[in-house]
Design an enzyme around this catalytic site. Structure first.
Site, PDB file in Angstrom:
ATOM      1  N   GLU A  90      -7.112   2.955   1.323  1.00  0.00           N
ATOM      2  CA  GLU A  90      -7.374   2.410   2.646  1.00  0.00           C
ATOM      3  C   GLU A  90      -9.074   2.670   2.974  1.00  0.00           C
ATOM      4  O   GLU A  90      -9.492   2.129   3.751  1.00  0.00           O
ATOM      5  CB  GLU A  90      -6.600   3.231   3.873  1.00  0.00           C
ATOM      6  CG  GLU A  90      -7.181   4.495   4.314  1.00  0.00           C
ATOM      7  CD  GLU A  90      -6.962   5.705   3.236  1.00  0.00           C
ATOM      8  OE1 GLU A  90      -6.571   5.405   2.622  1.00  0.00           O
ATOM      9  OE2 GLU A  90      -7.435   6.883   3.688  1.00  0.00           O
TER      10      GLU A  90
ATOM     11  N   HIS B 215      -7.716   7.175  -1.734  1.00  0.00           N
ATOM     12  CA  HIS B 215      -7.447   6.579  -0.550  1.00  0.00           C
ATOM     13  C   HIS B 215      -7.730   5.013  -0.779  1.00  0.00           C
ATOM     14  O   HIS B 215      -8.996   4.592  -0.444  1.00  0.00           O
ATOM     15  CB  HIS B 215      -8.434   7.168   0.541  1.00  0.00           C
ATOM     16  CG  HIS B 215      -8.089   8.454   0.772  1.00  0.00           C
ATOM     17  ND1 HIS B 215      -7.521   8.809   1.854  1.00  0.00           N
ATOM     18  CD2 HIS B 215      -8.648   9.790   0.413  1.00  0.00           C
ATOM     19  CE1 HIS B 215      -6.915  10.062   2.027  1.00  0.00           C
ATOM     20  NE2 HIS B 215      -7.877  10.615   1.023  1.00  0.00           N
TER      21      HIS B 215
ATOM     22  N   CYS C  83      -2.786  10.667  -1.079  1.00  0.00           N
ATOM     23  CA  CYS C  83      -3.314  12.004  -0.918  1.00  0.00           C
ATOM     24  C   CYS C  83      -2.480  13.088  -0.717  1.00  0.00           C
ATOM     25  O   CYS C  83      -1.576  13.276  -1.871  1.00  0.00           O
ATOM     26  CB  CYS C  83      -4.349  12.054   0.203  1.00  0.00           C
ATOM     27  SG  CYS C  83      -5.800  13.213  -0.190  1.00  0.00           S
TER      28      CYS C  83
END
Lengths: 384, 519
Positions: A353, A351, A266
């Site tokens: 994650e 993202h 990001c």
């Protein structure tokens, strides 16, 4: 209690208050995720923003202590169609409204969030003010117009850690992806320095799940001090604001590229692109949601990704002989990932994650591990 | 400690390495299949409870899209009152019984290259299995597309399915087939009470039921064994009252998997999905719980081996601790697919047909946006509610208690910005002369006009009634709330999630508020 959301374009949305009864300004953005309001609210990348959810029913499963992305809500304000105070979930420890109130974050409900979203889609992200204390339309619009522009704003200073710290926690809930620790040849954990530009906890949890031992450092931590720690790899986190305004971070990265394997997510992706000589620009209304299709240009596979960014990397600004674009957003063809053709440096705009969002891109953590493993081998062969 | 120079990276070695790991298996673009020219599509036959016009919808979509792609379409469906049997939808239409004998004759005459069996419900799938097992497909060199025989069998055979789920680390309700009381006593040791007893091969599940203590268990197993023609019963962990969810999943030949829609049932486990009020998207799952379910769905469609097209996967979760079990998966377009298509705008049947002939999700344009590909997961900014319609007046003597066998004959779906709005619109759309919950002037009695003693009597009556899921129960939920029963008490009686009950309460409270005003 009456409360109002006013925008710089002159629109005023009257609604009902939930959470704290205060006044805040911020950039009004929308998120299209249908689940995960708790993760969104506590993601430091939303610092300085008033977030509206396109999904209309919010609060249904309350708040729990396991799904936070930082220690507190980070948004400036929260806007929903219908806030549901009665929550139903076996993990819930309280209501969303109480949690926001406890942390002084104001919310507004009962407004037409679809109209608001269309306004942002057509006119771009707008500055706004959310207030339960001042209900005068003209004054509110004037306040929205006086509030700072997101462009040129370094917000990482507000959310980064003051002091370096170690992180060893992994997600132990039954819903987490299983830890898949990969130790190095000597059975050691990987020593990783993570730059905290506003890091989401689940990134740290995923890295530790894969066997990394983390030193988390402030966003302004000098490159020399990072190299002193002799890490196996360097991680660049997500974060809020305009990447081009974080000049000190870009300068530090220039000194680190080529020295250690680097992985960015990001804002980390944008800073890396800037350090590699590229440019970033502000997207009209940004990507915020959990259903963005991204194509991995190296494997041709599609990942459904979690996204939260208002700025993007201009792929034309990077030297194609040195930098390769690895991922592209299938909705608008914007850049979603890059890697250096020769150096162990790669990053993604979205993202992996998740939290909230799909786990499709978790493999990127494995790539980072493999990169560090490979460096260990190549350094070993150099030494011989 | 290494010197700074040694710490630098051997970039040549590394870039060759990165190339090899990042580019692991770069798939070639898969073109539409050109090795086939004709496709046999099997319809679902006459309308019966549990299998109605939803399969005409999916079959029609498949005929249209595959014909547009230039294939010769051969259609068989014994039901002439379907759109798909209109002459211009297929190149050859057979209004003939959907039995292996007739299908073989059609195959012999038309010599299709492939059969698409996933559009015509369970009828079409069963017919395809029969053709495969009797060797007809091999004899005529016909291939199954959409779902292969192995995948169909793995999803339908209880033991194969359980084994498959265990291989990928997922759980199904625990249970076993037993042929004697001794075996039954061993099984109950590991599963515990309460437990469900289902005799094999009895009509409508007669002789089965739940046991809450050992004496009941012994009696019901013995009764079940004697009523089963092969003296066999299935004893299974009871998950009555758990929360029920469904995911609609699509997969293509490049192994891209997307989830089209999540559905949460208003009624808990124990009521057939076709008889449940259902809501899309899921309302009470956190993102962590939803993603765990999404991950499971991806593993399931891959393990079962559905190569292309849509599947429907049902899950049950324990409301006390979130434990998730896989109930079943349909390797075909299902009743829920029609609902999910209309709820999200993602045309599941049409895309499934395209995937079956080799297209991949990123090659198919999204019907709504036109500019983005079909390889995305719809996100919606509204709430969808489906309510079934029953017509028990037409089936005199049939027990109207809802259970594991579907009894509804139709359904209505509504879209709104809140659950309450969609729920009211769907209820009104059922055309059963009710204009929603409350204020429609159709109540058989008015709670506010009841005397104190009558109120207590009605309260007890209504709670007793709500213990058994029945068609009119939502109206009784309202009466109960009007009589002062709390959502928590209703949850204990009905096991309907508290979130739904609080929504119903908001409707009832709003009605009270409105009636307090004067014109």
């Amino acid at each position: 209690m009456k409360t109002k959301l006013a925008l710089e374009n002159g629109s005023v949305f009257p609604g009902e208050s939930f959470g704290a009864s205060s006044e805040v300004t911020g950039e009004v953005v929308f998120n299209t995720s249908m689940t995960g309001y708790q993760e969104i609210l506590s993601d430091p990348s939303y610092a300085g923003q008033i977030v509206t959810m396109t999904y209309p029913l919010i609060g249904n499963y309350g708040i729990n202590l396991e799904d936070l992305e930082s220690v507190k809500p980070q948004v400036a304000g929260f806007v929903v169609k219908e806030y549901f105070d009665y929550y139903s979930n076996f993990r819930a420890t309280g209501s969303l409204g109480d949690w926001l109130e406890e942390h002084g974050i104001p919310g507004i409900q009962g407004i037409d969030t679809r109209m608001l979203t269309k306004m942002i889609r057509e006119g771009g992200a707008l500055r706004g003010v959310l207030s339960a204390v001042d209900l005068d339309d003209d004054r509110l619009v004037a306040k929205a117009r006086r509030s700072p522009q997101m462009k040129g704003l370094d917000l990482t200073r507000q959310v980064t850690t003051a002091e370096p710290y170690r992180w060893d926690d992994i997600d132990r809930t039954p819903f987490a992806l299983r830890p898949q620790a990969r130790k190095d040849r000597n059975g050691r954990k990987w020593n990783v320095v993570a730059y905290d530009y506003g890091v989401k906890h689940n990134i740290l949890r995923r890295l530790t799940s894969y066997g990394c031992s983390l030193n988390v450092v402030p966003s302004s931590w000098p490159a020399e001090k990072v190299l002193e720690l002799d890490p196996d790899g360097i991680f660049l986190s997500n974060g809020p604001g305009d990447p081009a305004a974080v000049r000190y971070a870009i300068e530090n990265l220039k000194k680190l590229i080529g020295r250690k394997p680097i992985f960015g997510i990001c804002l980390g992706h944008q800073l890396l692109a800037l350090a590699l000589g590229g440019k970033t620009y502000k997207l009209k209304f940004g990507h915020r949601g959990a259903n963005h299709p991204v194509k991995n240009l190296l494997t041709q596979e599609i990942e459904i990704t979690s996204q939260n960014h208002g700025f993007a990397v201009d792929p034309e600004s990077l030297d194609p002989s040195a930098i390769e674009m690895t991922h592209v957003n299938l909705n608008d063809n914007t850049n979603e990932g890059l890697r250096h053709r020769e150096l162990p440096v790669f990053s993604v705009q979205y993202h992996p994650e998740a939290s909230p969002g799909p786990h499709d891109s978790d493999y990127l953590f494995v790539r980072f591990l493999e990169m560090m493993e490979h460096q260990a081998v190549s350094v070993g062969s150099n030494a011989r | 400690m290494q010197s700074g120079e040694d710490n630098r990276i051997d970039s040549e070695l590394l870039s060759s390495y990165i190339n090899q790991t990042f580019r692991k298996e770069s798939h070639q673009t898969l073109p539409k299949r050109t090795d086939i020219s004709s496709i046999l599509i099997i319809g679902s036959g006459p309308i019966v409870i549990g299998q109605a016009c939803e399969f005409d919808y999916s079959g029609t979509q498949a005929c249209k899209v595959l014909r547009e792609e230039g294939y010769r379409i051969i259609l068989v469906n014994s039901n002439p009152a379907t759109i798909m049997t209109d002459p211009d939808l297929a190149d050859a239409t057979y209004v003939e019984p959907i039995t292996p004998e007739f299908l073989e004759k059609i195959i012999d005459r038309e010599r299709p290259d492939v059969i698409l069996p996933t559009m015509g419900g369970q009828t079409a799938l069963n017919a395809a299995v029969a053709l495969a097992e009797s060797g007809v497909l091999e004899k005529y060199g016909v291939e199954l597309i959409g779902a292969k025989l192995d995948a169909i069998k793995k999803s339908e055979d209880r033991e194969l399915f359980q084994a498959a789920m265990n291989r990928i680390g997922l759980e199904t309700p625990r249970g076993a087939f037993v042929r004697s009381l001794d075996e039954a006593m061993e099984v109950v040791e590991s599963i515990g009470l309460p437990i469900i007893i289902r005799p094999s091969f009895t009509l409508g599940g007669t002789g089965g039921g739940a046991a809450y203590n050992m004496q009941e268990y012994r009696e019901k197993v013995e009764h079940g064994l004697s009523s089963s023609p092969i003296r066999e019963v299935l004893v299974e962990e009871s998950i009555m009252g758990w929360k029920e969810y469904e995911l609609e999943v699509m997969r293509d030949l490049k192994d891209n998997v997307v989830i089209i829609c999540s559905i949460e049932n208003f009624d808990p486990m124990g009521v057939h999905t076709g008889d449940s009020i259902t809501v899309a998207p899921a309302q009470t799952l956190t993102d962590k719980e939803y993603q765990a379910m999404r991950d499971a769905a991806k593993r399931i469609i891959r393990e079962i081996g559905v190569e292309t097209g849509g599947s429907n996967i049902q899950f049950a979760t324990n409301p006390e601790n979130g434990k998730m079990l896989v109930i079943e998966m349909n390797p075909r377009v299902s009743r829920s697919s029609a609902l999910a298509s209309k709820a999200t705008g993602f045309p599941i049947a049409k895309i499934a047909a395209k995937l079956a002939i080799g297209y991949t999700l990123d090659e198919i344009p999204n019907d709504i946006t036109k500019q983005t590909p079909a390889s995305f997961e719809p996100t919606i900014d509204y709430c969808v509610v489906k309510i079934p319609r029953w017509d028990f007046e037409k089936f005199k003597g049939v027990d109207d208690t809802l259970g594991v066998q579907m009894k509804s004959v139709g359904e209505a779906m509504a879209i709104g910005r809140t659950f309450k709005e969609s729920f009211q619109k769907a209820l009104r759309s059922l055309e059963q002369d009710r204009h929603g919950l409350g204020m429609d002037g159709k109540d058989s009695f008015l709670v506010r006009e009841l005397s104190e003693s009558k109120r207590a009597e009605w309260r007890k009556k209504i709670i007793d009634r709500l213990k058994h899921p029945k068609p009119e129960n939502v109206f009784y939920l309202r009466h109960a709330l009007q009589l002062g029963v709390t959502p928590e008490e209703l949850h204990q009686v009905t096991r309907i999630d508290r979130w739904f009950l609080h929504n119903i309460k908001q409707i009832v409270d709003f009605e009270e508020e409105l009636t307090s005003y004067t014109l």
